[in-house]
Structures are given as C-alpha cells and as structure tokens.
Design a protein around this motif. Structure first.
Motif, PDB file in Angstrom:
ATOM      1  N   MET A  24     -24.945 -86.913  47.437  1.00 51.68           N
ATOM      2  CA  MET A  24     -24.302 -85.639  47.745  1.00 51.68           C
ATOM      3  C   MET A  24     -23.142 -85.820  48.722  1.00 51.68           C
ATOM      4  SD  MET A  24     -27.408 -84.974  46.531  1.00 51.68           S
ATOM      5  CE  MET A  24     -28.497 -85.307  47.859  1.00 51.68           C
ATOM      6  N   LEU A  25     -23.321 -86.665  49.729  1.00 49.70           N
ATOM      7  CA  LEU A  25     -22.252 -86.905  50.684  1.00 49.70           C
ATOM      8  C   LEU A  25     -21.056 -87.592  50.024  1.00 49.70           C
ATOM      9  CD1 LEU A  25     -24.319 -88.095  53.774  1.00 49.70           C
ATOM     10  CD2 LEU A  25     -23.222 -85.882  53.432  1.00 49.70           C
ATOM     11  N   PRO A  53     -15.057 -75.712  45.627  1.00 48.24           N
ATOM     12  CA  PRO A  53     -15.288 -76.868  44.737  1.00 48.24           C
ATOM     13  C   PRO A  53     -16.266 -77.885  45.318  1.00 48.24           C
ATOM     14  CG  PRO A  53     -12.947 -76.414  44.922  1.00 48.24           C
ATOM     15  CD  PRO A  53     -13.642 -75.564  45.924  1.00 48.24           C
ATOM     16  N   LYS A  54     -16.235 -78.085  46.641  1.00 50.37           N
ATOM     17  CA  LYS A  54     -17.187 -79.028  47.244  1.00 50.37           C
ATOM     18  C   LYS A  54     -18.609 -78.529  47.112  1.00 50.37           C
ATOM     19  CE  LYS A  54     -15.050 -79.851  51.273  1.00 50.37           C
ATOM     20  NZ  LYS A  54     -14.821 -80.418  52.603  1.00 50.37           N
ATOM     21  N   ILE A  55     -18.825 -77.263  47.344  1.00 51.74           N
ATOM     22  CA  ILE A  55     -20.174 -76.702  47.238  1.00 51.74           C
ATOM     23  C   ILE A  55     -20.680 -76.815  45.800  1.00 51.74           C
ATOM     24  CG2 ILE A  55     -21.500 -74.546  47.339  1.00 51.74           C
ATOM     25  CD1 ILE A  55     -19.783 -73.800  49.783  1.00 51.74           C
ATOM     26  N   VAL A  56     -19.838 -76.497  44.839  1.00 51.14           N
ATOM     27  CA  VAL A  56     -20.234 -76.576  43.430  1.00 51.14           C
ATOM     28  C   VAL A  56     -20.531 -78.027  43.040  1.00 51.14           C
ATOM     29  CG1 VAL A  56     -19.428 -76.237  41.060  1.00 51.14           C
ATOM     30  CG2 VAL A  56     -19.053 -74.455  42.768  1.00 51.14           C
ATOM     31  N   ALA A  57     -19.664 -78.953  43.457  1.00 49.91           N
ATOM     32  CA  ALA A  57     -19.856 -80.365  43.108  1.00 49.91           C
ATOM     33  C   ALA A  57     -21.128 -80.924  43.742  1.00 49.91           C
ATOM     34  CB  ALA A  57     -18.644 -81.177  43.549  1.00 49.91           C
ATOM     35  N   ILE A  58     -21.382 -80.570  44.979  1.00 49.95           N
ATOM     36  CA  ILE A  58     -22.595 -81.043  45.657  1.00 49.95           C
ATOM     37  C   ILE A  58     -23.836 -80.462  44.990  1.00 49.95           C
ATOM     38  CG2 ILE A  58     -23.891 -80.918  47.818  1.00 49.95           C
ATOM     39  CD1 ILE A  58     -21.187 -81.214  49.271  1.00 49.95           C
ATOM     40  N   PHE A  59     -23.777 -79.202  44.604  1.00 46.97           N
ATOM     41  CA  PHE A  59     -24.920 -78.584  43.937  1.00 46.97           C
ATOM     42  C   PHE A  59     -25.194 -79.237  42.583  1.00 46.97           C
ATOM     43  CE2 PHE A  59     -26.784 -75.201  41.244  1.00 46.97           C
ATOM     44  CZ  PHE A  59     -27.966 -75.043  41.934  1.00 46.97           C
ATOM     45  N   ILE A  60     -24.148 -79.513  41.822  1.00 50.77           N
ATOM     46  CA  ILE A  60     -24.324 -80.176  40.527  1.00 50.77           C
ATOM     47  C   ILE A  60     -24.883 -81.583  40.725  1.00 50.77           C
ATOM     48  CG2 ILE A  60     -23.070 -81.133  38.549  1.00 50.77           C
ATOM     49  CD1 ILE A  60     -21.276 -78.618  38.705  1.00 50.77           C
ATOM     50  N   THR A  61     -24.385 -82.284  41.743  1.00 53.45           N
ATOM     51  CA  THR A  61     -24.903 -83.620  42.043  1.00 53.45           C
ATOM     52  C   THR A  61     -26.372 -83.558  42.429  1.00 53.45           C
ATOM     53  OG1 THR A  61     -22.718 -84.284  42.800  1.00 53.45           O
ATOM     54  CG2 THR A  61     -24.559 -85.678  43.459  1.00 53.45           C
ATOM     55  N   LEU A  62     -26.738 -82.553  43.193  1.00 55.23           N
ATOM     56  CA  LEU A  62     -28.143 -82.383  43.566  1.00 55.23           C
ATOM     57  C   LEU A  62     -29.015 -82.147  42.339  1.00 55.23           C
ATOM     58  CD1 LEU A  62     -30.273 -82.100  45.812  1.00 55.23           C
ATOM     59  CD2 LEU A  62     -29.711 -79.676  45.889  1.00 55.23           C
TER      60      LEU A  62
END
Length: 89
Positions: A24-25, A53-62
């Motif tokens: 996530m990081l 975009p960072k929140i969405v990308a981190i959520f998808i990665t999670l």
C-alpha cells in the motif's frame, strides 16, 4: 525472558508490520509521484487531485493484496500462539 528474546520478538513483529504495509505504501508513493509530475507539467495545483487517486489506488491495492496479507497475519499469529508456552518459560 532474556533481553535478546524480547528484541528478537519485537523485531519480528515490526518486520511483519512493514511487510504487510509495503504494497500500500509503495503504490501510494508511486501514484503520488505520478500525480505530482502531472501537476507540474500542467500547472494544476488542486489538493483533491492528489488525494483522491492515492486513496483509490491504495484501496484497490488493499483489495488485491488482502489474501496475501491475511496469510502473513495468520502465519505470524499461529506461530505466536503455538510457541506461547515456550515464551513463558
């Protein structure tokens, strides 16, 4: 319990925590750098353009990494509980 045991135990816990947080990081950092370059190139300075975009990308990665994260956590917790009698001695 010896001081070496406590330090080793804490080190293992920190290693598992960092290993779990790393995907996530890393994605958050990569998306942040990409958005920053995009903002510098277009001279658009909007705060929400960096966060959403960072929140969405981190959520998808999670969501993608969740099975792997649970496997790591289950392995660590299982080893912790199985070795608990050894830790008490």
């Amino acid at each position: 319990m010896t001081p070496e045991f406590v330090v080793g135990f804490a080190r293992q816990a920190i290693e598992v925590t960092l290993t779990i947080a790393l995907p996530m990081l890393g994605v958050g950092m990569a998306v942040g750098i990409f958005i920053s370059v995009l903002q510098a190139a277009t001279q658009i300075q909007e705060m929400t353009l960096t966060m959403v975009p960072k929140i969405v990308a981190i959520f998808i990665t999670l969501l993608v990494a969740f099975p792997w994260i649970m496997d790591k956590m289950m392995t660590y917790t299982t080893n912790l509980f199985l070795n608990l009698p050894n830790y008490i001695q």
